[in-house]
Design a protein around this motif. Structure first.
Motif, PDB file in Angstrom:
ATOM      1  N   GLY A   9       0.750  -1.218   0.000  1.00 52.58           N
ATOM      2  CA  GLY A   9       0.000   0.000   0.000  1.00 52.58           C
ATOM      3  C   GLY A   9       0.778   1.263   0.000  1.00 52.58           C
ATOM      4  O   GLY A   9       0.226   2.308   0.296  1.00 52.58           O
ATOM      5  N   GLY A  10       2.067   1.275  -0.290  1.00 53.37           N
ATOM      6  CA  GLY A  10       2.743   2.552  -0.401  1.00 53.37           C
ATOM      7  C   GLY A  10       2.584   3.092  -1.795  1.00 53.37           C
ATOM      8  O   GLY A  10       2.452   2.341  -2.733  1.00 53.37           O
ATOM      9  N   ARG A  11       2.607   4.415  -1.922  1.00 54.54           N
ATOM     10  CA  ARG A  11       2.514   4.989  -3.254  1.00 54.54           C
ATOM     11  C   ARG A  11       3.669   5.932  -3.458  1.00 54.54           C
ATOM     12  O   ARG A  11       3.891   6.852  -2.688  1.00 54.54           O
ATOM     13  CB  ARG A  11       1.188   5.734  -3.427  1.00 54.54           C
ATOM     14  CG  ARG A  11       0.910   6.047  -4.872  1.00 54.54           C
ATOM     15  CD  ARG A  11      -0.290   6.948  -5.016  1.00 54.54           C
ATOM     16  NE  ARG A  11       0.061   8.322  -4.803  1.00 54.54           N
ATOM     17  CZ  ARG A  11      -0.569   9.340  -5.365  1.00 54.54           C
ATOM     18  NH1 ARG A  11      -1.595   9.129  -6.143  1.00 54.54           N
ATOM     19  NH2 ARG A  11      -0.202  10.572  -5.133  1.00 54.54           N
ATOM     20  N   GLY A  12       4.456   5.744  -4.526  1.00 51.42           N
ATOM     21  CA  GLY A  12       5.630   6.558  -4.763  1.00 51.42           C
ATOM     22  C   GLY A  12       5.330   7.926  -5.315  1.00 51.42           C
ATOM     23  O   GLY A  12       4.343   8.127  -5.969  1.00 51.42           O
ATOM     24  N   ALA A  13       6.193   8.910  -5.052  1.00 50.27           N
ATOM     25  CA  ALA A  13       6.144  10.267  -5.599  1.00 50.27           C
ATOM     26  C   ALA A  13       7.090  11.123  -4.834  1.00 50.27           C
ATOM     27  O   ALA A  13       8.014  10.654  -4.243  1.00 50.27           O
ATOM     28  CB  ALA A  13       4.746  10.821  -5.544  1.00 50.27           C
ATOM     29  N   SER A  43       8.636  10.255   5.774  1.00 45.77           N
ATOM     30  CA  SER A  43       9.424  11.429   6.153  1.00 45.77           C
ATOM     31  C   SER A  43       9.340  12.529   5.110  1.00 45.77           C
ATOM     32  O   SER A  43       9.740  13.665   5.366  1.00 45.77           O
ATOM     33  CB  SER A  43      10.890  11.035   6.366  1.00 45.77           C
ATOM     34  OG  SER A  43      11.449  10.514   5.169  1.00 45.77           O
ATOM     35  N   LYS A  44       8.823  12.220   3.928  1.00 44.73           N
ATOM     36  CA  LYS A  44       8.661  13.238   2.891  1.00 44.73           C
ATOM     37  C   LYS A  44       7.676  14.324   3.349  1.00 44.73           C
ATOM     38  O   LYS A  44       7.670  15.428   2.819  1.00 44.73           O
ATOM     39  CB  LYS A  44       8.179  12.597   1.600  1.00 44.73           C
ATOM     40  CG  LYS A  44       9.213  11.662   0.981  1.00 44.73           C
ATOM     41  CD  LYS A  44       8.691  10.983  -0.262  1.00 44.73           C
ATOM     42  CE  LYS A  44       9.736  10.034  -0.833  1.00 44.73           C
ATOM     43  NZ  LYS A  44       9.267   9.333  -2.041  1.00 44.73           N
ATOM     44  N   TYR A  45       6.873  14.006   4.342  1.00 43.83           N
ATOM     45  CA  TYR A  45       5.907  14.963   4.866  1.00 43.83           C
ATOM     46  C   TYR A  45       6.517  15.922   5.876  1.00 43.83           C
ATOM     47  O   TYR A  45       5.819  16.738   6.458  1.00 43.83           O
ATOM     48  CB  TYR A  45       4.725  14.224   5.486  1.00 43.83           C
ATOM     49  CG  TYR A  45       3.698  13.753   4.483  1.00 43.83           C
ATOM     50  CD1 TYR A  45       2.521  14.457   4.282  1.00 43.83           C
ATOM     51  CD2 TYR A  45       3.908  12.599   3.734  1.00 43.83           C
ATOM     52  CE1 TYR A  45       1.583  14.036   3.366  1.00 43.83           C
ATOM     53  CE2 TYR A  45       2.974  12.165   2.810  1.00 43.83           C
ATOM     54  CZ  TYR A  45       1.815  12.884   2.630  1.00 43.83           C
ATOM     55  OH  TYR A  45       0.879  12.473   1.717  1.00 43.83           O
ATOM     56  N   TYR A  46       7.828  15.851   6.083  1.00 40.15           N
ATOM     57  CA  TYR A  46       8.502  16.805   6.962  1.00 40.15           C
ATOM     58  C   TYR A  46       8.900  18.075   6.213  1.00 40.15           C
ATOM     59  O   TYR A  46       9.358  19.026   6.822  1.00 40.15           O
ATOM     60  CB  TYR A  46       9.769  16.185   7.574  1.00 40.15           C
ATOM     61  CG  TYR A  46       9.516  15.242   8.700  1.00 40.15           C
ATOM     62  CD1 TYR A  46       8.887  15.670   9.874  1.00 40.15           C
ATOM     63  CD2 TYR A  46       9.902  13.906   8.611  1.00 40.15           C
ATOM     64  CE1 TYR A  46       8.657  14.798  10.922  1.00 40.15           C
ATOM     65  CE2 TYR A  46       9.678  13.020   9.661  1.00 40.15           C
ATOM     66  CZ  TYR A  46       9.055  13.477  10.812  1.00 40.15           C
ATOM     67  OH  TYR A  46       8.831  12.614  11.849  1.00 40.15           O
ATOM     68  N   SER A  47       8.752  18.082   4.905  1.00 42.85           N
ATOM     69  CA  SER A  47       9.158  19.230   4.100  1.00 42.85           C
ATOM     70  C   SER A  47       8.472  20.508   4.567  1.00 42.85           C
ATOM     71  O   SER A  47       7.341  20.488   5.022  1.00 42.85           O
ATOM     72  CB  SER A  47       8.821  18.980   2.637  1.00 42.85           C
ATOM     73  OG  SER A  47       9.031  20.139   1.873  1.00 42.85           O
ATOM     74  N   ASN A  79      10.063   4.882   3.689  1.00 41.01           N
ATOM     75  CA  ASN A  79      10.159   6.239   3.157  1.00 41.01           C
ATOM     76  C   ASN A  79      10.225   6.244   1.638  1.00 41.01           C
ATOM     77  O   ASN A  79      10.538   7.260   1.018  1.00 41.01           O
ATOM     78  CB  ASN A  79      11.385   6.947   3.739  1.00 41.01           C
ATOM     79  CG  ASN A  79      11.210   7.270   5.210  1.00 41.01           C
ATOM     80  OD1 ASN A  79      10.136   7.702   5.629  1.00 41.01           O
ATOM     81  ND2 ASN A  79      12.241   7.045   6.001  1.00 41.01           N
ATOM     82  N   ASP A  80       9.954   5.092   1.030  1.00 41.98           N
ATOM     83  CA  ASP A  80       9.999   4.997  -0.425  1.00 41.98           C
ATOM     84  C   ASP A  80       8.771   5.630  -1.076  1.00 41.98           C
ATOM     85  O   ASP A  80       8.783   5.972  -2.249  1.00 41.98           O
ATOM     86  CB  ASP A  80      10.108   3.532  -0.854  1.00 41.98           C
ATOM     87  CG  ASP A  80      11.419   2.901  -0.425  1.00 41.98           C
ATOM     88  OD1 ASP A  80      12.414   3.641  -0.300  1.00 41.98           O
ATOM     89  OD2 ASP A  80      11.454   1.674  -0.219  1.00 41.98           O
ATOM     90  N   ALA A  81       7.699   5.745  -0.323  1.00 46.85           N
ATOM     91  CA  ALA A  81       6.458   6.320  -0.839  1.00 46.85           C
ATOM     92  C   ALA A  81       6.005   7.433   0.088  1.00 46.85           C
ATOM     93  O   ALA A  81       6.506   7.563   1.199  1.00 46.85           O
ATOM     94  CB  ALA A  81       5.386   5.243  -0.933  1.00 46.85           C
ATOM     95  N   GLU A  82       5.051   8.239  -0.390  1.00 45.06           N
ATOM     96  CA  GLU A  82       4.568   9.330   0.455  1.00 45.06           C
ATOM     97  C   GLU A  82       3.819   8.804   1.668  1.00 45.06           C
ATOM     98  O   GLU A  82       3.938   9.325   2.773  1.00 45.06           O
ATOM     99  CB  GLU A  82       3.627  10.238  -0.345  1.00 45.06           C
ATOM    100  CG  GLU A  82       4.296  10.970  -1.475  1.00 45.06           C
ATOM    101  CD  GLU A  82       3.573  10.706  -2.776  1.00 45.06           C
ATOM    102  OE1 GLU A  82       2.750   9.786  -2.834  1.00 45.06           O
ATOM    103  OE2 GLU A  82       3.854  11.427  -3.744  1.00 45.06           O
ATOM    104  N   ALA A  83       3.013   7.779   1.441  1.00 48.73           N
ATOM    105  CA  ALA A  83       2.197   7.234   2.522  1.00 48.73           C
ATOM    106  C   ALA A  83       2.024   5.740   2.300  1.00 48.73           C
ATOM    107  O   ALA A  83       2.327   5.214   1.234  1.00 48.73           O
ATOM    108  CB  ALA A  83       0.844   7.930   2.567  1.00 48.73           C
TER     109      ALA A  83
END
Length: 214
Positions: free
Chosen positions: A2-6, A91-95, A75-79
């Motif tokens: 269920g991870g989605r990349g971006a 961790s991409k959501y720490y931006s 951390n390969d996907a946004e969520a």
């Protein structure tokens, strides 16, 4: 599953809208791991959670389908979403940037909202799998989910509904074999939430197949 990349980002200041969005899930019984999410960018988190909420509403399912909200182990996907109904942000959501995710045709909807609708697709499929196989032990349910058999069955039903054929929904949602079938299901849900009646016949068929279990 269920991870989605971006790519990309959220602010560390929490906003009223984000607190209100989180409170909707809390009030529904979702466990929010505050120490994990408090420093995430609230703007994109809010958009993602709205995508999850709207998708659950579309299927007539309660917000309690999401059992927990915290950080993703990957951390390969946004969520990501797991078989226990837990939603995790990477961790991409720490931006510190409130800008939307980088435009891409890799997924049906590259936006933060689209991330929510995609992950909701996984959450819904997993929830319906558990509901429809309640006689199985949790271990057996987990094996069924990770094997991809449940999602492949959804796609088989969708294929019949769609006149015996299925088309690629996106580059990410194009492989119907093995465990990858789950991404096709999630992408179908995401495209349907983005385009509604204008969605592809494949996406509409997948959604119809899922709704038959609600």
């Amino acid at each position: 599953m269920g991870g989605r990349g971006a790519s990309s980002g959220l602010t560390k200041k929490s906003s009223k809208s984000n607190r209100d969005m989180m409170s909707e899930f809390r009030n529904a019984g979702t466990i929010v791991v505050d120490k994990e999410v408090k420093n995430l960018n609230s703007v994109l988190v809010d958009k993602t959670l709205k995508g999850v909420r709207d998708t659950l509403n579309e299927f007539g399912l309660p917000l309690s389908v999401v059992t927990g909200i915290g950080l993703s182990l990957s951390n390969d996907a946004e969520a990501s979403a797991n078989g226990m109904g837990q939603l995790g942000f990477s961790s991409k959501y720490y931006s510190s940037s409130n800008n939307e995710f980088t435009p891409s045709d890799y997924t049906a909807d590259y936006t933060a909202y689209g991330t929510g609708t995609h992950e909701a697709g996984h959450l819904i499929s997993n929830y319906l799998m558990r509901k429809s196989n309640s006689s199985l032990t949790k271990f057996q349910q987990a094996k069924l989910r990770t094997s991809g058999k449940w999602d492949r069955n959804i796609l088989k039903q969708a294929k019949k509904i769609n006149g015996g054929k299925l088309s690629a929904i996106s580059k990410y949602g194009s492989n119907t074999k093995g465990k990858a079938a789950g991404e096709v299901v999630a992408e179908a849900v995401s495209e349907y939430m983005k385009k509604g009646k204008s969605a592809s016949s494949t996406s509409k068929a997948v959604v119809q197949a899922l709704k038959s279990y609600v």
